[in-house]
Design an enzyme around this catalytic site. Structure first.
Site: not given
Ligand SMILES: Cc1cc2nc3c(=O)[nH]c(=O)nc-3n(C[C@H](O)[C@H](O)[C@H](O)COP(=O)(O)O)c2cc1C
Length: 195
Positions: A173-174
């Site tokens: 999810h970064r």
């Protein structure tokens, strides 16, 4: 001097990158600034690293060499995108020319045609056409025929002495991880940064 923990982390990631499918695990961006504040970036090959810093080789009379002469502050960036998780290493520090004996020793290990190229290439200057470069290689081939090619005085290494090292690891999810090491009061301190 890098702390043992920083050095071990770098060595572990570098060894994993060498063992990965990465075609250029030693490629690193070198960013320099000129006297007017303009910034310039290009790739070079990382040659060695140890507690003192990281080395690369180039021509001292290239654009990057002139920029480092005016301002030795430098930023390096390596991307090891084949690792799981992929990793980026950012380094900031000061570049110093290597002692001539170290540049001589490395130059002697290069293949002859690369050695001749180091003489022939007036790196960063205008090249009228490719044939001119080939003609210059031939000229140096004749000049050094039958003997070892010596290192051109204008070709050599730099060592980057880091004062900042950041290890970045890709997260889901970064939500990436950033571990930044900086020198405070003569010792290395680590902190996490928001991604
Ligand atoms: C993967 C890769 C590795 C490179 N390695 C070097 C190197 O080790 N030394 C070097 O002088 N140029 C290297 N180059 C070429 C530089 O990117 C650059 O074109 C050259 O050094 C001239 O830069 P300058 O005009 O800013 O001085 C490499 C380029 C690439 C794409």
């Amino acid at each position: 001097m890098l702390s043992p923990t920083i050095l071990e982390t770098f060595q572990r990631l570098h060894a994993a990158a060498l063992a990965s499918d990465d075609p250029e695990p030693n490629a690193m961006t070198v960013a320099t600034a000129d006297a007017g504040g303009g910034v310039h970036a290009r790739m070079v090959l990382l040659k060695t690293f140890d507690a003192r810093g990281l080395t690369f080789f180039t021509r001292y009379d290239s654009d990057k060499g002139a920029q480092l002469e005016a301002n030795p502050q430098v930023a390096l960036c390596l991307l090891w995108k084949w690792l799981k998780p992929s990793a980026q290493v950012r380094i900031e520090g000061r570049a110093e020319k290597l002692p001539t004996a170290e540049s001589d020793a490395y130059f002697a290990t290069r293949e002859r045609l690369s050695q001749l190229g180091a003489w022939a290439s007036l790196q960063s200057q205008t090249l009228p056409d490719r044939a001119t470069l080939e003609r210059r290689v031939d000229e140096f081939e004749r000049r050094f025929a039958g003997r070892d090619v010596p290192r051109p005085a204008e070709w050599g290494g730099y060592r980057v002495l880091p004062h900042m090292v950041e290890f970045w690891y890709a997260g889901e999810h970064r939500w990436n991880e950033r571990e930044r090491w900086e020198i405070f009061d003569g010792g290395w301190r680590k902190r996490q940064l928001y991604p």
